[in-house]
Structure formats: structure tokens, C-alpha cells
Design an enzyme around this catalytic site. Sequence first.
Site, short mmCIF file in Angstrom:
data_model
loop_
_atom_site.label_atom_id
_atom_site.label_comp_id
_atom_site.label_asym_id
_atom_site.label_seq_id
_atom_site.Cartn_x
_atom_site.Cartn_y
_atom_site.Cartn_z
N GLU A 427 0.84 -1.20 0.00
CA GLU A 427 0.00 0.00 0.00
C GLU A 427 0.88 1.25 0.00
O GLU A 427 1.68 1.46 0.89
CB GLU A 427 -0.88 -0.01 1.26
CG GLU A 427 -1.58 1.30 1.52
CD GLU A 427 -2.24 1.34 2.91
OE1 GLU A 427 -2.09 0.37 3.68
OE2 GLU A 427 -2.88 2.36 3.21
N ASP A 504 -0.95 -1.06 5.90
CA ASP A 504 -0.84 -0.49 7.24
C ASP A 504 -1.89 -1.10 8.17
O ASP A 504 -2.96 -1.48 7.73
CB ASP A 504 -1.04 1.02 7.20
CG ASP A 504 0.17 1.74 6.62
OD1 ASP A 504 1.27 1.16 6.72
OD2 ASP A 504 0.00 2.84 6.08
N ASP A 506 -4.14 0.04 9.88
CA ASP A 506 -5.17 1.00 10.23
C ASP A 506 -6.41 0.74 9.36
O ASP A 506 -6.47 -0.24 8.63
CB ASP A 506 -4.68 2.44 10.06
CG ASP A 506 -4.23 2.73 8.64
OD1 ASP A 506 -3.56 3.74 8.44
OD2 ASP A 506 -4.56 1.95 7.73
N ASP A 508 -7.65 2.26 6.74
CA ASP A 508 -7.41 2.26 5.29
C ASP A 508 -6.78 0.95 4.84
O ASP A 508 -7.20 0.34 3.86
CB ASP A 508 -6.48 3.41 4.90
CG ASP A 508 -7.21 4.73 4.93
OD1 ASP A 508 -6.53 5.77 4.88
OD2 ASP A 508 -8.45 4.72 5.00
#
Length: 642
Positions: A427, A504, A506, A508
Site C-alpha cells: 500500500e 498499514d 489501520d 485504510d
Amino acid sequence: MAEARYDADSITVLEGLDPVRKRPGMYIGSVGQRGLNHLIFEILDNAVDEHMAGYCSLIHVTLHADGSCTVKDNGRGLPVDMHKKGIPAERVILTVLHAGGKFDDSVYKTSGGLHGVGSSVVNALSKKMEVRVYRDGRIYFDSYERGKPVTKLQKGMLPVLGKTTERGTEITFLPDDEIFEKTEFREEAVKSRLHETAYLNPELRIIYTDERPGKEESIEYHEPEGIKAYVAELNKGQEAVTPLIYFKDQLSGSELECCIQFVDAFEENIHGFCNNIYTQEGGTHITGFKTRFTQMINMYARQLGILKEKDQNFTGADTRNGMTCVLALKYPDPIFEGQTKTKLASAEAAQITAQITGEKLEHFFDRNVETVKAVIGCAEKSAKIRKQEEKAKTNLLSKSRFSFDSNGKLKVCTSKDPKRCEIFIVEGDSAGGSAGMGRDRDFQAILPIRGKILNVEKASIDKVLANAEIKTMINSFGCGFSEGYGNDFDISKLRYNKIILMTDADVDGSHIDTLLLTFFYRFMPELIKAGHVYISIPPLYLVTPKRKSEEPLYLYDDKELTRYQKAHSSDSYDLKRFKGLGEMDPPDLWATTLDPERRVLKQVNIEDARLASEVTEMLMGTDVAPRREFIYKHAREAEIDT
Ligand code: TTJ
């Protein structure tokens, strides 16, 4: 009795702020210059909230010679009455993490973002803090050292310093030099933030005073023209192509204020705010505005006959060629996401912004046709250049139409032995770059993907296959894909033994994992069934023991961290928290996520993927609010078994 209860409560209060002093970076971003300045903004935001609630018109911000800072407002004054816990409300606000909300009746809270961590965090990170509350004719006083109250209460009440006719709250704090690398506030950062706040709150006056030797000055920030003056300032010295376009309106409990002016330039310069927070990473309010603006310009261009029936629409970027815009949304209970939590995620904000923008722009343009013609002129210029560039690109592409890496991002590996080879789907370009440098290029290939790939549950097969990242993925795997009628999937042609998703930890990242798994589930389920798909688990922390003989240690979740902290004294090691893959340098990435000897991978099974695709399907429903909630609650759990 009351005494004993106070003691017990004060202990929980102290423990409550402990984590802030242990890991200040997690609360204020850094302990460098930015974090230091942030202390002022954190306190200031409370006074600005009071202004937005309609009770405060003047704020003083003073930098003192001894390194401390005072923020004083003329609002209602922090409540000083006894709170349930047997201590004054003021003390709860300044000693309990996130205690602000209960006392805060303002509609548009500045909560979220790197902001809104609360004044108790500033207290915990201050060597000294003094509070004066001007209320009911009296001046109440309280004080703290490193977050601990040091003023003696009198029958559970704050001591009174004297009488006053003023109203308001005054807080003076001295940043702790045990915590901060630098303890000198940077005046440029403070002044520009105060000026920005004045632009966004035209009825507010802010008086800035620097008393530090050699830096003495006093400035009043007051911008009665508000964001119009802000846009004019941003465009200073440039050739204006349109007048200032200004509108403001309210809708479903929100308020949008917007000012636009086009200048003779090629950039777009949009400054978005939500509840006074500068949304550096953009978000739904910006998207809503842009989408509707583009529609409007295309509509007028056709209506005015500038675009003919056969002509294509202007692209979004075309219509913003030369645009300077300040867009300030007031929105109740916003949700922020992204690396620095400065991206507005609330879906409804897009609709509200779009609707107000549409109605108000139409009203303005109908009465100012020359202005809309000038904007269309800017779009035409941009479209012309864009078409020339596109032509040049097609010429280039047609020469290499068999190149499957249509966006040129795949970093191939040297080995052609599928049993050894691995491909990492990474990403973000910055993490992709680091992975490219940190990998073992003999057997590890890297495919960086940008943002959220096309949602396969929603899109038709043609659209899925037209997506550049998907195309590159299918082609680089080498085994084709299966869908509906046609099936040319052939697992024996697979070029990589391991396909590793690297995103990541998180929201997203989790969403991208979910979308990728949905894609695999629909188009290459055999890949998952045969155990070729993995999710990499990057560490969250790096612990470096101060004793040279001990090795640095990566920790993968908060439980591991707590365990480590229980077993070691806090001054025996340094702790670093990784915010995202993009933050790691190539050697870090190799050590933690690439090196087969040390990395942690989770193999994806078909049940995980099925769940992911269900999540995706559900997320594509029409009801927007529950969808957002669902992403937050379940996305991460759904795709990996925890
Ligand atoms: C809350 O509801 C009752 C009346 O007072 C409201 C309030 O909190 N007002 C308020 C807080 N005004 N100013 C502040 C404040 C100002 C500074 C400079 C710092 C802090 C932590 C709060």
C-alpha cells in the site's frame, strides 16, 4: 469521609495520566518542535470551542519570558462546582484523559484529528500549570505539577484568589523539559495558526503577545471579512481571473462556508477545514465539493454552448485549473482518519457539502455569467494541455502494447523459479519504494498499489479488468483468472509461491486488504485454497534497550508492549511507534516484514476471504452511516483470524 474519597480518586487520576508521560508521542504526535507548539493549540482549541458556542469574543495568547504560555478567554469559565468524583469539575477536565466532552456543550467539537486529545494531556506534559477561572464574581485558582494537583482544596472547593467582574478561563503552562527536546515555542507556527483561526472565526479577536527577550511584540488578529480575506491573502500578487465567489449556508445541523477565486495559474489550491481543523489529507467534504463543482461547470459549459454535444466533459482537474478555495465545514461529531488523522471520513459530509455547493453556485453563476465563463476558460486551457499529453502517451503505449505493467510500478525479481518467488502487494508509493530497496531482489517482487483499488463486488467485470492495478496484478501472477462463463485460470502457471498483502495496520489498510481478498475470492479462489495468499503483520513498536548488550526488539501489538513494559523499567529502553509502513526505512522493512527468517505472516484461508467479500458486499449497501460504522468495527477482524 470526603477526604478519604478524594485521596482514592486523586490516585486514579494520577494513574490516568501516566501513559501520556510514558508515550507522549502517541498523544501529541512528537516531542519535537511540532509537539511543543501543539500544546498551545490544544489549549487554544478549548477557548475557540467556547467562541463557537457563542460565549467568547476575545482570546489572549501570551508567550512569557520564562518559557511558559498563557491562554485566556472571556467565555463562561470552566465549571468549578463539585463533580461526582468529589473533586471540582475543573480538576476532572484537566486530569482525566478525554474528560472534556462531558462539560462541553458546544455543537461542533474540535474533537478528533491530532487535536481534541484534551487539555489533560497538556497538563501531564507540563512541569507546571496554573488555572484561573473568573466566574460568579470570583477568581478561582488551581495548580498542577506534571499533571498532579498541588493546590489544597478547601472542603472540596477551589481556593478563591479574590473578586472580579471578569468572566473567563485562564491557563498558564510550562512545558516539561524532561519530555520535550526543545522547550522554546516557535513564534511563526503559533502566529500563523492564530491568524488562520481568526480567518475562520470572523467575530473572534485574538491578541498575541511575545514577552520573550529579543522577540517582544504584540499582534491583534481580527479578520471580520473571514475566509474572503483568507482567499485574497492566498492569491496576493497573482493575477485574478474571477472575483471572489463566496457562499455560506446551513443544512441538517451543519454549516458550510466557502470562498473561491481563480487566478492565472495551473495549480489548484484548496484549503479544507472541518470544525476549524485543517484537513491536510482532505476527505469527504472536499470530495463532495469537487464532484459537484465539476458537474456544475460541465452543465454551464453545455448550457452556454461552449461544450458541444459531441464534446467530452471537462475532467475534475480541468475545472479546478487555477482555483484557490477555502472551504470550512462545521459538522457535528466528525470522524477523522488517515496517517495524521486529518482526513474527514464522515460520509454525510460529502452530501451536505455537495448540496450546498450546488445550490449556492447556481444562484451565484446565474447572476454572474461572466464569472462562470471565466472559470470555463480556465478549464478549456487545462483540457487542451491534457489532450496533448494524452496523445503523447498513447503514442508511447502503442509501441509496447504487450507490456503488462501498465503503470510501470512492478518491481520484478531475478529468479524465475515459482517455488522460491514471492510478490508483495504494498500500500502506497512510499512504502513501495522502501520495500523495493529493502527486499532481496533475487526472489522478492514488489507491486505498489495506490489507495483503494476498485471495489470488485460493485464493479462489472469490464471495469475490474480495466483497472490498472488489477491488470498488473493478474498479469504478474501469470495464471489468468476465472469469472462467470470463461475460465482460463491455470494454477500451474503461477509465478509466485507466496502472494503477500502488505498494508498499514489501520482502517485504510484494512479496507484495502478486504478489497484485495474480495478480488481473489471472486476471480482466483484456487489461489487462496492452495494457500498462496498471505497477509503480512508489521510490528507496531521498536524497543531499543539502553544497555548495549541487549538486542533491539520489535513488538507486534499492544499486549506485547504491555508485557514488555511490566517486565522492564521505563528508563531502561527507548520506544518507537511505527505509524505506518511508509515510515519505515528499507533496513527496518527488511528486518520486520520482508526477511523470511523474521517476518510474521498470516496465511489466508477461503473462509477469511468469503467473510471479506461479505463485508465488501455489505459495504456496498445504500445505507451509508452503518456502513462506515461497520468498516470500523469489523473490517480488520473479518479478513484475518484473530
Ligand atoms: C462548559 O459549559 C459550562 C460553561 O463553560 C463551558 C466551558 O468549558 N467553557 C470554557 C472552557 N471556556 N473556556 C474554556 C477553556 C479555555 C482555556 C483557555 C483552556 C481550557 C482547558 C478550557
